[in-house]
Design an enzyme around this catalytic site. Structure first.
Site, PDB file in Angstrom:
ATOM      1  N   ARG A  99      74.564   9.616  39.501  1.00  0.00           N
ATOM      2  CA  ARG A  99      73.373   8.815  39.195  1.00  0.00           C
ATOM      3  C   ARG A  99      73.559   7.968  37.914  1.00  0.00           C
ATOM      4  O   ARG A  99      72.899   8.172  36.907  1.00  0.00           O
ATOM      5  CB  ARG A  99      72.142   9.703  39.050  1.00  0.00           C
ATOM      6  CG  ARG A  99      71.936  10.723  40.150  1.00  0.00           C
ATOM      7  CD  ARG A  99      71.509  10.172  41.479  1.00  0.00           C
ATOM      8  NE  ARG A  99      70.209   9.561  41.525  1.00  0.00           N
ATOM      9  CZ  ARG A  99      69.064  10.202  41.814  1.00  0.00           C
ATOM     10  NH1 ARG A  99      69.076  11.475  42.022  1.00  0.00           N
ATOM     11  NH2 ARG A  99      67.918   9.543  41.859  1.00  0.00           N
TER      12      ARG A  99
ATOM     13  N   ASP B 156      66.708   9.059  51.905  1.00  0.00           N
ATOM     14  CA  ASP B 156      65.813  10.196  51.681  1.00  0.00           C
ATOM     15  C   ASP B 156      65.430  10.888  52.974  1.00  0.00           C
ATOM     16  O   ASP B 156      64.905  12.004  52.942  1.00  0.00           O
ATOM     17  CB  ASP B 156      64.539   9.765  50.940  1.00  0.00           C
ATOM     18  CG  ASP B 156      64.851   9.347  49.515  1.00  0.00           C
ATOM     19  OD1 ASP B 156      63.984   8.737  48.885  1.00  0.00           O
ATOM     20  OD2 ASP B 156      65.979   9.612  49.052  1.00  0.00           O
TER      21      ASP B 156
ATOM     22  N   LYS C 117      55.349   9.014  46.308  1.00  0.00           N
ATOM     23  CA  LYS C 117      55.897   9.491  45.032  1.00  0.00           C
ATOM     24  C   LYS C 117      56.724   8.388  44.365  1.00  0.00           C
ATOM     25  O   LYS C 117      56.606   8.149  43.174  1.00  0.00           O
ATOM     26  CB  LYS C 117      56.807  10.689  45.284  1.00  0.00           C
ATOM     27  CG  LYS C 117      57.666  11.097  44.092  1.00  0.00           C
ATOM     28  CD  LYS C 117      58.503  12.332  44.342  1.00  0.00           C
ATOM     29  CE  LYS C 117      59.826  11.998  44.969  1.00  0.00           C
ATOM     30  NZ  LYS C 117      60.872  11.482  44.078  1.00  0.00           N
ATOM     31  N   ASN C 118      57.547   7.702  45.159  1.00  0.00           N
ATOM     32  CA  ASN C 118      58.492   6.747  44.573  1.00  0.00           C
ATOM     33  C   ASN C 118      57.881   5.379  44.274  1.00  0.00           C
ATOM     34  O   ASN C 118      58.556   4.498  43.750  1.00  0.00           O
ATOM     35  CB  ASN C 118      59.728   6.620  45.464  1.00  0.00           C
ATOM     36  CG  ASN C 118      60.552   7.912  45.432  1.00  0.00           C
ATOM     37  OD1 ASN C 118      60.328   8.773  44.578  1.00  0.00           O
ATOM     38  ND2 ASN C 118      61.465   8.054  46.367  1.00  0.00           N
TER      39      ASN C 118
ATOM     40  N   ARG D 157      58.504  19.026  44.128  1.00  0.00           N
ATOM     41  CA  ARG D 157      58.645  17.760  43.385  1.00  0.00           C
ATOM     42  C   ARG D 157      58.161  16.580  44.228  1.00  0.00           C
ATOM     43  O   ARG D 157      57.644  15.611  43.707  1.00  0.00           O
ATOM     44  CB  ARG D 157      60.113  17.535  43.007  1.00  0.00           C
ATOM     45  CG  ARG D 157      60.652  18.522  42.001  1.00  0.00           C
ATOM     46  CD  ARG D 157      62.006  18.102  41.519  1.00  0.00           C
ATOM     47  NE  ARG D 157      61.978  16.721  41.027  1.00  0.00           N
ATOM     48  CZ  ARG D 157      63.054  16.047  40.665  1.00  0.00           C
ATOM     49  NH1 ARG D 157      64.246  16.615  40.755  1.00  0.00           N
ATOM     50  NH2 ARG D 157      62.973  14.819  40.218  1.00  0.00           N
TER      51      ARG D 157
ATOM     52  N   CYS E   8      72.645  14.852  39.272  1.00  0.00           N
ATOM     53  CA  CYS E   8      71.931  15.933  39.981  1.00  0.00           C
ATOM     54  C   CYS E   8      72.768  16.282  41.214  1.00  0.00           C
ATOM     55  O   CYS E   8      73.864  15.781  41.399  1.00  0.00           O
ATOM     56  CB  CYS E   8      70.533  15.478  40.372  1.00  0.00           C
ATOM     57  SG  CYS E   8      70.583  14.116  41.530  1.00  0.00           S
TER      58      CYS E   8
HETATM   59  C1  EPZ Z   1      65.314   5.947  43.952  1.00  0.00           C
HETATM   60  O1  EPZ Z   1      66.256   6.578  43.099  1.00  0.00           O
HETATM   61  C2  EPZ Z   1      64.443   7.066  44.522  1.00  0.00           C
HETATM   62  N1  EPZ Z   1      63.753   7.763  43.433  1.00  0.00           N
HETATM   63  C3  EPZ Z   1      65.326   8.046  45.290  1.00  0.00           C
HETATM   64  O2  EPZ Z   1      64.473   9.028  45.852  1.00  0.00           O
HETATM   65  C4  EPZ Z   1      66.020   7.285  46.423  1.00  0.00           C
HETATM   66  O3  EPZ Z   1      66.882   8.162  47.107  1.00  0.00           O
HETATM   67  C5  EPZ Z   1      66.827   6.126  45.822  1.00  0.00           C
HETATM   68  O4  EPZ Z   1      65.956   5.271  45.043  1.00  0.00           O
HETATM   69  C6  EPZ Z   1      67.491   5.271  46.898  1.00  0.00           C
HETATM   70  O5  EPZ Z   1      66.533   4.769  47.764  1.00  0.00           O
HETATM   71  C7  EPZ Z   1      62.662   7.176  42.883  1.00  0.00           C
HETATM   72  O6  EPZ Z   1      62.256   6.087  43.262  1.00  0.00           O
HETATM   73  C8  EPZ Z   1      61.980   7.948  41.789  1.00  0.00           C
HETATM   74  P1  EPZ Z   1      69.205   3.868  43.049  1.00  0.00           P
HETATM   75  P2  EPZ Z   1      67.199   5.663  42.131  1.00  0.00           P
HETATM   76  O7  EPZ Z   1      69.244   3.413  41.637  1.00  0.00           O
HETATM   77  O8  EPZ Z   1      66.409   4.534  41.608  1.00  0.00           O
HETATM   78  C9  EPZ Z   1      73.827   3.789  42.238  1.00  0.00           C
HETATM   79  C10 EPZ Z   1      63.775  11.181  46.422  1.00  0.00           C
HETATM   80  O9  EPZ Z   1      64.264  12.062  47.151  1.00  0.00           O
HETATM   81  N2  EPZ Z   1      73.479   3.237  40.908  1.00  0.00           N
HETATM   82  O10 EPZ Z   1      68.800   2.914  44.115  1.00  0.00           O
HETATM   83  O11 EPZ Z   1      67.853   6.583  41.171  1.00  0.00           O
HETATM   84  C11 EPZ Z   1      73.491   5.279  42.314  1.00  0.00           C
HETATM   85  O12 EPZ Z   1      74.531   6.056  41.792  1.00  0.00           O
HETATM   86  C12 EPZ Z   1      64.659  10.404  45.477  1.00  0.00           C
HETATM   87  O13 EPZ Z   1      62.557  10.862  46.409  1.00  0.00           O
HETATM   88  C13 EPZ Z   1      74.498   2.733  40.104  1.00  0.00           C
HETATM   89  O14 EPZ Z   1      75.663   2.758  40.474  1.00  0.00           O
HETATM   90  O15 EPZ Z   1      68.272   5.155  43.187  1.00  0.00           O
HETATM   91  C14 EPZ Z   1      73.315   5.514  43.776  1.00  0.00           C
HETATM   92  O16 EPZ Z   1      74.584   5.765  44.361  1.00  0.00           O
HETATM   93  C15 EPZ Z   1      66.109  10.871  45.529  1.00  0.00           C
HETATM   94  N3  EPZ Z   1      74.178   2.244  38.874  1.00  0.00           N
HETATM   95  C16 EPZ Z   1      72.764   4.179  44.283  1.00  0.00           C
HETATM   96  O17 EPZ Z   1      72.988   3.225  43.244  1.00  0.00           O
HETATM   97  C17 EPZ Z   1      72.885   2.202  38.419  1.00  0.00           C
HETATM   98  O18 EPZ Z   1      72.651   1.718  37.289  1.00  0.00           O
HETATM   99  C18 EPZ Z   1      71.280   4.213  44.584  1.00  0.00           C
HETATM  100  O19 EPZ Z   1      70.626   4.524  43.385  1.00  0.00           O
HETATM  101  C19 EPZ Z   1      71.863   2.714  39.246  1.00  0.00           C
HETATM  102  C20 EPZ Z   1      72.185   3.219  40.496  1.00  0.00           C
END
Ligand code: EPZ
Length: 422
Positions: free
Chosen positions: A124, A307, A23-24, A399, A119
């Site tokens: 996020r 995850d 998915k990701n 999802r 969420c």
């Molecule tokens: C991706 O989300 C995945 N989703 C998530 O999977 C996964 O948990 C996550 O990466 C971490 O591996 C998809 O790929 C669609 P991040 P993403 O940006 O990109 C902080 C699932 O269950 N952050 O790496 O949103 C954020 O708050 C989902 O399949 C900032 O601070 O994750 C978080 O604490 C859930 N500023 C951390 O980074 C930003 O601009 C990780 O977020 C962006 C993120």
């Protein structure tokens, strides 16, 4: 339609299960298809609600999509003309919609996307996405719940990510693919899904190197071509099925996996007393003895994936001894703890640590999914619990897991989905 997943626990799972496409990886690659003024064919695309939602976002932007569930094939034609605005209602529902902002900006110089809501697992933020796009010359205006970005021509830049954000790495990579000059992303995310996106962009004629390391270099090109691309298997779905074998004391072979994508989980399953045998594209997992308590700390890849934190916690609620689970990626990813407690789990939360005191038995109960991985964790806990567990809010599970109950039933689980008309 809402519904519940009802499980009669206590059956050790047996058999073989084939993992779907990731998915990701699929969601960013679907967004990246906007970079090509033509048709791309994507294969191994899972039938997930998030995939269908992303198709709706792309269609609202002017692309055409055609999904063949039997062949798991998705054709996207982004010849255009493309719209600049992704609809509020769709983006609000799925954070990954925000990934269209980079490719739209690169392709047509403008993008208006609603602020992705927080969420259950955290606020996020998107500050790192915007830091990268601004560095490449985009003007960013935030107001009335929307983000508007405009740029005549994006220019390559050196961008340091304060946190190795997966989404920010992907958005910046997509924007840089058609920018003027070279972009270097430092402290980039190293997830396999980021590597798959880079390979997809390169299959369209892009020039991305270093994906999978903390430094990714993108040489902008003037245009990208059509491609036919097969996405990687879903390491999180694979891990979820492996944990279903571990928690029920069964013996399962998971097919269509890349074992190196699951190194942290394989290590922890072995430490917890499971037998894990890796073969080319296959992993055999079984457990005969007791589950041993282990400590887990979630980290960006190649660390233990956030995850799989909740599914792993489900396993550890049955372990002999006390396990400490530290969640370092999201600030609020313990929403499943209250629900596991309803089944008799003994878990104490101290800041970003969950201290799990294993129990011989959990007991079936009505519980509620709070995010897709928490929902999967509750199903796993129910597979091993005494009596019946009913999991509600299963739209979360849909999802990220296709045919979840059918796949578990094919391994012998006493599980069924009960749709409720209201
Ligand atoms: C991706 O989300 C995945 N989703 C998530 O999977 C996964 O948990 C996550 O990466 C971490 O591996 C998809 O790929 C669609 P991040 P993403 O940006 O990109 C902080 C699932 O269950 N952050 O790496 O949103 C954020 O708050 C989902 O399949 C900032 O601070 O994750 C978080 O604490 C859930 N500023 C951390 O980074 C930003 O601009 C990780 O977020 C962006 C993120």
């Amino acid at each position: 339609m809402s519904g519940i997943i009802s499980i009669e626990g206590g059956v050790p799972l047996q058999g073989r299960i084939r993992v779907e496409g990731a998915k990701n990886a699929c969601l960013p690659i679907m967004a990246a298809s906007l970079l090509c003024a033509g048709e791309v064919t994507l294969r191994e695309i899972p039938a997930l609600e998030d995939v269908f939602n992303m198709c709706k976002v792309l269609e609202a932007l002017g692309a055409k999509t055609k999904y063949d569930a039997a062949q798991k094939k998705l054709i996207i034609n982004s010849e255009g003309p493309l719209q600049t605005e992704a609809p509020y209602e769709l983006v609000r529902k799925m954070r990954a919609s925000f990934l269209v902002i980079g490719p739209l900006l690169a392709r047509i110089g403008r993008a208006r996307v609603s602020l992705p809501g927080g969420c259950a697992i955290g606020i996020r933020p998107i500050d790192l996405h915007l830091k990268g796009l601004k560095a490449m010359g985009a003007e960013v205006i935030i107001g009335h719940g929307f983000i508007e970005t405009v740029s005549n021509r994006l220019c390559g830049e050196r961008i340091y990510l304060d946190f190795p954000s997966v989404g920010a790495t992907e958005n910046i990579m997509m924007a840089a693919a058609l920018a003027e000059g070279i972009t270097v992303i430092e402290n980039a995310a190293e997830e396999p899904e980021v590597v798959d996106l880079a390979r997809f962009i390169n299959s369209m004629g892009g020039r991305v190197s270093g994906a999978g390391t903390d430094t990714i270099r993108i040489h902008g090109v003037s245009s990208l071509n059509c491609t036919d691309y097969t996405i990687i298997p879903d390491r999180i779905e694979a891990g979820t099925f492996m944990l279903s074998a571990a928690i029920t004391g069964g013996e399962v072979t998971v097919e269509n996996v890349i074992p190196t994508h699951l190194t942290p989980l394989l290590a922890k399953l072995r430490e917890a007393g499971c037998q894990v045998v890796e073969e080319e594209g296959l992993i055999h997992i079984s457990r005969t003895g007791p589950i041993r308590a282990v400590d887990i700390k979630t980290l960006p890849y190649p660390g233990f994936p956030t995850d799989l934190q909740s599914p792993m916690m489900a396993l550890l609620t049955y372990a002999k001894g006390t396990s400490v689970i530290t969640e370092t990626v999201f600030e609020n990813r313990f929403m499943h703890v209250d629900e596991l407690r309803r089944m008799g789990a003994q878990i104490k939360i101290e800041s970003n640590c969950a201290v799990v005191s294993g129990r011989e038995k959990l007991y079936g109960a009505p519980v509620k999914a709070t995010d897709l991985r928490a929902g999967a964790a509750l199903v796993l806990a129910g597979l091993a619990a005494q009596g019946r567990t009913d999991v509600s809010a299963i739209y979360h599970i849909d999802r990220g897991y296709s045919n979840f109950t059918e796949k578990l039933a094919s391994l012998g689980a006493k599980i069924k989905r009960i749709e409720q008309p209201w």
